[in-house]
Design a protein around this motif. Structure first.
Motif, PDB file in Angstrom:
ATOM      1  N   TYR A  65       0.667  -1.556  -0.150  1.00  0.00           N
ATOM      2  CA  TYR A  65       0.285   0.209  -0.154  1.00  0.00           C
ATOM      3  C   TYR A  65       0.974   1.206  -0.129  1.00  0.00           C
ATOM      4  N   LYS A 110      -3.848   0.477  -3.344  1.00  0.00           N
ATOM      5  CA  LYS A 110      -4.080   0.743  -1.668  1.00  0.00           C
ATOM      6  C   LYS A 110      -3.318   2.252  -1.722  1.00  0.00           C
ATOM      7  N   GLN A 151      -6.219   5.256  -6.804  1.00  0.00           N
ATOM      8  CA  GLN A 151      -6.114   3.474  -5.981  1.00  0.00           C
ATOM      9  C   GLN A 151      -6.738   3.186  -7.028  1.00  0.00           C
TER      10      GLN A 151
END
Length: 425
Positions: A375, A405, A400
Motif C-alpha cells: 500500500y 490501496k 487507488q
C-alpha cells in the motif's frame, strides 16, 4: 444584521422569546455586521441587544455568565470574502495554469479570515472603520504579510499605493493590544539582504505585540511567463541566510524564523523543537518538520507489520522523510518501507513540497518506479479539505484504481507512525 435560523432550548435567547426569523440589529448601540459581532457579545456578561421581530424593533438588556451562550444559530454568517486588491510580483495564484477548480484562483485579503483561520492579509484594503472594529472586537492575533518595512519598496512589491500605510496601521493595532504574527515572502534581489534585516529590525520595535516574523521563500512555478523575474533560492544562499538569521536572533527570543524549505535547500537539519516555541506559524511551514519529527518519536511503539509500504514525498523533504521511515522501522518488526521522491511536473520542479504534489504526478511516478508495495501512504495535505481530490482534479478513487490501496494520514506524526505500523488499516 444576522437572521436567526435556530434557537436552542432552555437558552438565554429562548427565555427572551427570540424566534427563528428574528434579526439581530445592534448591541450596545453598535451595528451587528457579521458573526464576529455575535462571537464578541457572547463573551460579554451584560449588554443591550436590539432585535427586529416581524417588523417590530425591541431592545433587551441581557445579563449572563461569561461562558454562557445566547443559544442562537443564523441563516448566514455574513462573512462575504474580501478580495485582494494587490498585484504582487510573487503571487502564487498568478502562476497557476487554467482549468483548475475555481476556488484556487480566489485571492483573499480579509482581516476576519485572518483572525478566524490564520490567513495572511496585507491590510491594503482595510478602512479606518475596519481598524477600529478590529480593535473594538479584539480580533487578535492577526496574520500580516509585511514583505518589507521600506514603504516605497512595499508599494512596488504589492503594486498598491495603499501598501505604504502599513507602519501607521501596525502602530495603531499594536498600541491597542492587537498581537501580530508577521510574514515576509522573500524575493531574492528585491527584499532580501540589507533590506530584509532593516525590516526585521523595524518590526522588532513592535515586539512583543509583533510576536514573530516568518520568512518564507517566494514560491515559483513553471507558469511565470510575462511575470517579474525572481532568482530562485539555491544552496549557498540558503546556508548563508540561515547563519545570518541565527546571528540576528541572539538575545531576541528567536524573533525571526525561517520556513523549513530553506533548511531543505541548504541540506541542513531544521532547528530544535524548542526553538519554535508554541509553533505560531506552523501553517506557514515554519517548524512543521521539527514538530512532525517529535510527534513521530512520541508515537513509536513496538509492533509488527510485514507489509511493503511506499511513502510518497516531494523532492524537498524526501531525505527528511526517509530518515523518519528508518526510525519507525526500528520499532516495527518486519516493516519494509521506502520513500519515493516525486518530482512536481504539474507546477514545475522548483515546487518541491509534498502538499502541492498532484495526482497526475504521483501515479506515473509510482508506475515508473517499479517498486513493489502492499500500500501507499500520502498526507491529507495533498487533497482538498472537504473532498478526496488533488489539485489537478485527479480523485483519490482514480489513484487507488490505478495504484491500489492508498492510506491517507491526517498530517500528524502520530498518524504517520500508525500508517506504517498497522498494515494500512
Amino acid at each position: 444584521m444576522l437572521e436567526v435560523s435556530f434557537v436552542d432550548k432552555n437558552s438565554v435567547a429562548e427565555e427572551l422569546n427570540i424566534k427563528v426569523g428574528d434579526i439581530l440589529l445592534e448591541y450596545n448601540g453598535q451595528k451587528i455586521v457579521d458573526i464576529l459581532d455575535y462571537y464578541f457579545l457572547e463573551g460579554q456578561e451584560s449588554f443591550t441587544l436590539k432585535v427586529k421581530s416581524k417588523g417590530v424593533e425591541q431592545e433587551y438588556f441581557i445579563e449572563k455568565d461569561y461562558d454562557e451562550t445566547l443559544g442562537l444559530s443564523f441563516k448566514d454568517d455574513n462573512l462575504n470574502l474580501k478580495i485582494c486588491r494587490n498585484n504582487c510580483i510573487f503571487y502564487f495564484v498568478a502562476q497557476m495554469p487554467r482549468g483548475l477548480r475555481k476556488s484556487l484562483y480566489v485571492k483573499d485579503d480579509d482581516y476576519r479570515q485572518s483572525f478566524l483561520y490564520g490567513n495572511f492579509i496585507t491590510l491594503t484594503n482595510v478602512t479606518d472603520e475596519d481598524l477600529e472594529r478590529i480593535i473594538r472586537l479584539n480580533l487578535s492575533p492577526l496574520y500580516i504579510s509585511v514583505q518589507s518595512m521600506d514603504m516605497d519598496l512595499r508599494q512596488k512589491l504589492l503594486n498598491n499605493k495603499n501598501a505604504g500605510k502599513l507602519r501607521e496601521q501596525l502602530q495603531k493595532l499594536t498600541s491597542a493590544g492587537i498581537s501580530i504574527n508577521a510574514q515576509i515572502v522573500l524575493c531574492r534581489g528585491f527584499n532580501d539582504g540589507d533590506s530584509l534585516f532593516y525590516s526585521l529590525n523595524e518590526l522588532y520595535k513592535f515586539y512583543p505585540w509583533v510576536d514573530n516574523v516568518a520568512i518564507v521563500p517566494c514560491g515559483m512555478t513553471k507558469f511565470r511567463d510575462n511575470l517579474t523575474k525572481i532568482e530562485p533560492i539555491d544552496k549557498p544562499y540558503a546556508k548563508d541566510l540561515i547563519n545570518k538569521i541565527r546571528e540576528f536572533n541572539k538575545n531576541k527570543d528567536n524573533f525571526a524564523v525561517l520556513s523549513d524549505e530553506f533548511y531543505f535547500i541548504a541540506e541542513q537539519e531544521v532547528e530544535d523543537y524548542e526553538y519554535y516555541k508554541d509553533f505560531p506559524q506552523i501553517e506557514n511551514g515554519v517548524g512543521l518538520t521539527a514538530k512532525f519529527k517529535q510527534e513521530v518519536l512520541d508515537s513509536l511503539r513496538k509492533t509488527t507489520n510485514f507489509s511493503k509500504v511506499l511513502v510518497i514525498s516531494g523532492t524537498g523533504s524526501a531525505e527528511f522523510t526517509s530518515g523518519l521511515v528508518k526510525i519507525v522501522q526500528g520499532s516495527v518488526k518486519g516493516l519494509q518501507a521506502q520513500v519515493l521522491a516525486v518530482e512536481n511536473k504539474f507546477f514545475g520542479s522548483s515546487v518541491n513540497c509534498t502538499g502541492l504534489l498532484c495526482g497526475g504526478d504521483v501515479i506515473p511516478a509510482v508506475k515508473n518506479s517499479n517498486i513493489k508495495y502492499d500500500y501507499i501512504v500520502i498526507p491529507c495535505t495533498m487533497l482538498k479539505n472537504d473532498e478526496d481530490v488533488f489539485l489537478d482534479g485527479v480523485t483519490l478513487f482514480k489513484m487507488q484504481k490505478e495504484l491500489g490501496k492508498v492510506v491517507v494520514t491526517d498530517g500528524s506524526g502520530e498518524s504517520f507512525v500508525y500508517a506504517l505500523s498497522s498494515c494500512g488499516e
